[in-house]
Design a protein around this motif. Structure first.
Motif, PDB file in Angstrom:
ATOM      1  N   ASP A 142       0.833  -1.204   0.000  1.00 58.69           N
ATOM      2  CA  ASP A 142       0.000   0.000   0.000  1.00 58.69           C
ATOM      3  C   ASP A 142       0.873   1.262   0.000  1.00 58.69           C
ATOM      4  OD1 ASP A 142      -2.804   1.152   0.302  1.00 58.69           O
ATOM      5  OD2 ASP A 142      -1.829   2.053   2.038  1.00 58.69           O
ATOM      6  N   THR A 143       1.964   1.229   0.758  1.00 54.41           N
ATOM      7  CA  THR A 143       2.860   2.375   0.792  1.00 54.41           C
ATOM      8  C   THR A 143       3.501   2.608  -0.569  1.00 54.41           C
ATOM      9  OG1 THR A 143       3.334   1.913   3.121  1.00 54.41           O
ATOM     10  CG2 THR A 143       4.862   3.373   1.973  1.00 54.41           C
ATOM     11  N   THR A 281       2.232   3.722   5.175  1.00 54.08           N
ATOM     12  CA  THR A 281       0.891   4.285   5.292  1.00 54.08           C
ATOM     13  C   THR A 281       0.198   3.713   6.527  1.00 54.08           C
ATOM     14  OG1 THR A 281      -0.022   2.495   3.972  1.00 54.08           O
ATOM     15  CG2 THR A 281       0.588   4.504   2.789  1.00 54.08           C
ATOM     16  N   ALA A 282      -0.885   4.344   6.943  1.00 54.02           N
ATOM     17  CA  ALA A 282      -1.661   3.829   8.078  1.00 54.02           C
ATOM     18  C   ALA A 282      -2.126   2.403   7.792  1.00 54.02           C
ATOM     19  CB  ALA A 282      -2.858   4.742   8.353  1.00 54.02           C
ATOM     20  N   PHE A 283      -2.551   2.156   6.557  1.00 44.49           N
ATOM     21  CA  PHE A 283      -3.004   0.811   6.180  1.00 44.49           C
ATOM     22  C   PHE A 283      -1.918  -0.218   6.467  1.00 44.49           C
ATOM     23  CE2 PHE A 283      -3.494  -2.784   3.359  1.00 44.49           C
ATOM     24  CZ  PHE A 283      -4.854  -2.983   3.256  1.00 44.49           C
ATOM     25  N   ARG A 285       0.701   0.108   8.401  1.00 43.80           N
ATOM     26  CA  ARG A 285       1.041   0.025   9.830  1.00 43.80           C
ATOM     27  C   ARG A 285       0.086  -0.899  10.573  1.00 43.80           C
ATOM     28  NH1 ARG A 285       2.044   6.104  12.024  1.00 43.80           N
ATOM     29  NH2 ARG A 285       2.713   7.082  10.084  1.00 43.80           N
ATOM     30  N   VAL A 286      -1.204  -0.776  10.243  1.00 39.70           N
ATOM     31  CA  VAL A 286      -2.193  -1.630  10.904  1.00 39.70           C
ATOM     32  C   VAL A 286      -1.978  -3.083  10.505  1.00 39.70           C
ATOM     33  CG1 VAL A 286      -4.665  -2.180  11.059  1.00 39.70           C
ATOM     34  CG2 VAL A 286      -3.905   0.221  11.102  1.00 39.70           C
ATOM     35  N   THR A 289       1.280  -4.432  12.064  1.00 38.11           N
ATOM     36  CA  THR A 289       1.119  -4.609  13.510  1.00 38.11           C
ATOM     37  C   THR A 289       0.308  -5.863  13.814  1.00 38.11           C
ATOM     38  OG1 THR A 289       1.202  -2.214  13.820  1.00 38.11           O
ATOM     39  CG2 THR A 289       0.267  -3.519  15.634  1.00 38.11           C
TER      40      THR A 289
ATOM     41  N   ASP B 142     -10.145   4.717   4.358  1.00 39.21           N
ATOM     42  CA  ASP B 142      -8.678   4.654   4.399  1.00 39.21           C
ATOM     43  C   ASP B 142      -8.082   6.059   4.464  1.00 39.21           C
ATOM     44  OD1 ASP B 142      -6.211   2.919   4.090  1.00 39.21           O
ATOM     45  OD2 ASP B 142      -5.916   4.282   2.417  1.00 39.21           O
ATOM     46  N   GLN B 146      -5.804   7.614   7.422  1.00 43.25           N
ATOM     47  CA  GLN B 146      -4.486   8.173   7.124  1.00 43.25           C
ATOM     48  C   GLN B 146      -4.358   9.591   7.710  1.00 43.25           C
ATOM     49  OE1 GLN B 146      -1.932   6.584   5.635  1.00 43.25           O
ATOM     50  NE2 GLN B 146      -0.612   8.371   5.827  1.00 43.25           N
ATOM     51  N   THR B 149      -4.109   9.377  11.419  1.00 44.75           N
ATOM     52  CA  THR B 149      -2.800   8.845  11.813  1.00 44.75           C
ATOM     53  C   THR B 149      -1.728   9.924  11.732  1.00 44.75           C
ATOM     54  OG1 THR B 149      -3.431   6.637  11.049  1.00 44.75           O
ATOM     55  CG2 THR B 149      -1.076   7.070  11.297  1.00 44.75           C
ATOM     56  N   ALA B 185      -2.299   2.447  14.206  1.00 44.52           N
ATOM     57  CA  ALA B 185      -1.236   2.914  13.308  1.00 44.52           C
ATOM     58  C   ALA B 185      -0.365   3.970  13.991  1.00 44.52           C
ATOM     59  CB  ALA B 185      -1.839   3.497  12.026  1.00 44.52           C
TER      60      ALA B 185
END
Lengths: 343, 343, 343, 343
Positions: A142-143, A281-283, A285-286, A289, B142, B146, B149, B185
């Motif tokens: 995604d990033t 990206t937040a996506f 990271r989630v 994790t 999303d 973002q 985050t 995130a």
């Protein structure tokens, strides 16, 4: 319980988030101890081991790269390699299990270590190209798509100002997911991927059709794209003799070919390593994790030889044996879907 | 074939990408004509219709907002409302089908128009909160995660510099997905969501535990979070009398409560409308484009009364009747997963 | 009063913000009419003119590129070129003055048109490289520096993960400002600029010193950097024979030279056109808007043959004759300041 | 030579970059030793001192916040306060000079420490509001403007979708620079700053004029803005009684007043602490790094009681006595320039 973690292969945004997820989950839920093998399997075969405590993973969710370092070493190579030697090293260091974060090579090796030597290892799939079939998405993808899309956004305005054709090369050696998604997101007029060879004539036709509609053509090409006939293949090969592959390759080959055929001034940009680094990206990271936390559960469940994956919105555990071996190619239907937007 | 599109309800990044996806798909694959109803259902009941040609959707994938405007009008209200009047209006304008992009209210109304009047309508789910159960993710979510985050990333450094507790309020009236994902995130130390009422004592305990580890506590709270006992509920209600709900609400209520109980200087930030606007992420652009294209296929398949959704990596068509009515709540397992990171 | 605007030369973030600033200022303060010459001076010599009304500049402050298009045409060339023909064209179209937004070439030509033919023209300096001495900063430069800095941030993490040396090539044909600023901002370990030739031995020494401190070396090089001795110059020239300049050039030359001398795996990234496109930073939007507004004041003051510039925080008007001709090189003191951080 | 560094007052992006610049410059050029006073002047009066070595500042250029912590303590207060006690503490710890990074209060205190007690102190101006007259810009300001501009970009699209008026509150207690620059960059239709009181009638007029041109009005207001008549002042004061200042204040007061007068649905957003945190822009990183390096030169030159500043593109040293005391207000000419864009 003491777990040894390693990160192997090419860099990928989210590696640190996986490490952090594992360590926090292990420390808090299971009172697990952690060590890291430095530089992937090299740290395993060379017994290069560092302790990881909770404080070490502070702030890592947003940090690109891997604090453990990476390499392309194979665990079956070298003096300390092979299941027997590795088990001795694990025993010597009181390490109960290995969490191996890596791509197809790493996962296959991990499975072989378990099959051949009973090494207690569980995998976390890492492929920025998204080429592993066992997971809907892998972290980092995604990033990379987001970075490529932002590049397309920037190229578009400068293409329009000059009436130029821009050719952007993105990652994707065997599969075209980054090109497909960033191309759709950025509004590319042609998306060239390894799964779908094209002729330069077809590409030139798309480019001219765009120009005829009064727009500046934008082509996204995956690094592994290949032409569908011999002439181009030959010309490609010829350029290799001048050491072109080291220069980014395919975009710099295609741009002048487009210019020659269409008369439209064309420019190549090769994104390269920028796609691999920096904040996830937040996506991602989630996702990273959650995978990192889930693999610790899998360790405590003794699911050796398996790996954690994303299916829909769930994290699942699957056998590595079932998971690797099949490339996650862009299916024809997804290419057809995107193709509507070409030309 | 002529399709009329409308966007209804709160703004959401990706609306324009859906419109663009539909128009390009329709024009190129089916030679479909398009019009837009201005400002959601209001354009339907007031017969406020504008043509949309290919050129109008140029560059829309990355543009926030909706070129058609939006409103909270209900299609059963007003002089031109109700299935009969709407069918007359469609006939008068030669419109064969409606594509309705909206949340639960819009989808329910769309279904009722089809059930009660045979109106040929197909839905595209739009919920920035991700509260519709029929789709894995909805576009806009999303992007909101973002943005939230990035806000957490910024708040964290300033919290650390001052040793303060930061309370960030994000969207989520009935479900806590944005809080959950951005909190994971961003590394939040407590995530407060509508599905999981907590006492102020529990929150203060998490905050103090973070402080005791030498860190600045960061709390993410969904706007719809509620305390789990009467005292707080009352105090909350009391503040309402001074018109607090208009001021963002819950974070500004919680921050001083935390400060009072823990003695840690606490500050509230309410992200608000920033989460709804601006460029969608690449993820949302791809999702919205695919949904926009798929709904045109569904129209040509005559799948009236249905809506398009994301399942895994596939776009599917489901009956609206089956899809709405159930809130997509954060399940206990996902909250437990995140809770590991609290305190 | 009717003003004709043109944008000339390479694309630069902020061109549209200048156009918007001029049109709003002119329309609101002076009731001025505007037209645009399409594609720079080509629109002048070919009489390719479009009206610009207030509505056309809506939302342009944030939009990269130029709605007028650009080219490298010279106003003294072609059938319609030269002061006499241009004056006839202006008279024919009722255009009272030209606002020419461009680099040194455009400004020099503008001045010559005024000197030789009395053409009423005023310049707005545009140089993404920041190589014009008459202005503290030019719009677009800050954006390019920001983009390059973000690329360095991303490269750094991936360099660290693999223990690699990364070489990033940024714009700067004659001056090294983008390399200097992005290198300082990103924490580069060597900054190579045209004003300061270096030997490969010196570069390798810096790289090795970084490696010896346990870090992954990061080198930023301006495209116009040259080695300081003949051997390298020759090797550079040799590669040119294989058409290297079109491939980005210097970074792809330096990376293998570093690897050869230091044994550190080295990779090149060429940012290229990404630096020229897309949304300007807030700094550039403000600067471009102010320059655009000021040039309309200068037109109404009849300051023909001059250009607007930034001095400290003020926008001033200076004679083009005094302003061009001197390259804004990075002074020794600024390089020495940055050099502290090398190695 | 041993230097003690402190960061005082509100958080500001670039503080860490100043620390890094100083430490690298001192260690490399002068073989200087460094310690940090923790939490601003509190670390001075409480003798809370930590060593800072080169490794500690690694990667700090891009990191928001301050690794030293901050506080609003005054060096003349407390048991360890006042010039005599501070000199004793410095002697006791072998510290030769203090580098004080802070706002007007810190700089004034620093000067007084030097004047009254001969304390060897040099200042680095820190004001995110850009309210110090002695420097063209202060670090952190550009970052705050960029963050506010991005928020405006996001609010604009959602405002347009709903036909709403958006009121964004940004920082600026005494001066309106952040509002002015972000408002110009984002294309605001009214910019309200402390230097320019307005009536609600004037504001409503601007808003209505925008609506009448078919656009969604966007108002940017600095937190320190005040109405120009008593009625509003009273109403403002009244609301304070319900503890409004803690809730962000002025935007939440203005939005309903606009809605009441114009009938246009209006919404407030208060950016708050997000403006203070996170990664600095490249501009701020370069400025902060240069100031950090220059202050070490000033220490070695013995320029006690002075501070470093930016003038044009140069870093200069000025006497604190000359520098503080005058607020850097937005001059009338700059407001008039921006006002063209109102309404």
């Amino acid at each position: 319980m003491k777990i040894g973690i390693l990160t192997s292969g090419g860099d990928c945004p989210g590696l640190n988030a996986v490490i952090r997820g594992s360590v926090l989950k292990g420390v808090i839920s299971y009172d697990t101890e952690f060590v890291g093998f430095r530089n992937g399997w090299r740290g395993v075969v060379e017994e290069d081991i560092v302790p990881i405590v909770r404080h070490d993973v502070r702030g890592l969710a947003k940090q690109g790269g891997t604090i453990l370092g990476s390499s392309r070493t194979n665990p079956f190579e070298g003096e300390g390699g092979g299941p027997e030697k590795i088990q001795e090293m694990l025993d010597r260091n009181g390490i109960d299990a290995i969490v191996a974060i890596g791509g197809e090579g790493t996962l296959t090796a991990a499975r072989r270590l378990y099959d051949e030597g009973g090494i207690k290892v569980i995998g976390v799939p890492k492929t920025i190209d998204n080429d592993l079939a066992a997971t809907d998405y892998s972290f980092g993808f995604d990033t990379a798509v987001q970075i490529a899309t932002e590049a397309i956004d920037r190229l578009r305005t400068t293409a329009d100002s000059h009436g130029r054709c821009m050719v952007l090369e993105v990652m994707g050696r065997h599969v075209g997911w980054i090109a497909l998604h960033s191309g759709m997101a950025g509004g590319a007029h042609a998306i060239l991927i390894p799964e779908q060879p094209q002729s330069i004539e077809q590409i030139a036709e798309w480019v001219e059709s765009v120009r005829d509609r009064g727009r500046a053509p934008l082509v996204v090409v995956a690094e592994g794209f290949k032409f569908d006939d011999m002439a181009e293949a030959h010309s490609h090969k010829g350029l290799d003799a001048f050491n072109r592959p080291r220069l980014g390759g395919i975009a710099e080959l295609i741009a002048p070919m487009i210019e020659e055929r269409t008369g439209i001034e064309s420019r190549a940009t090769v994104l390269g390593h920028i796609q691999r680094g920096g904040e996830p990206t937040a996506f991602d990271r989630v996702l990273a994790t959650r995978l990192g936390m889930a693999v610790v559960d899998a360790v405590h469940d003794g699911a050796w030889g398996s790996m954690v994956t994303l299916r829909g919105t769930d994290i699942e555990t699957v056998s590595i044996a079932d998971a690797v071996g099949t490339l996650n190619r862009v299916p024809q239907s997804r290419y057809d879907e995107a193709k509507i937007l070409f030309g």
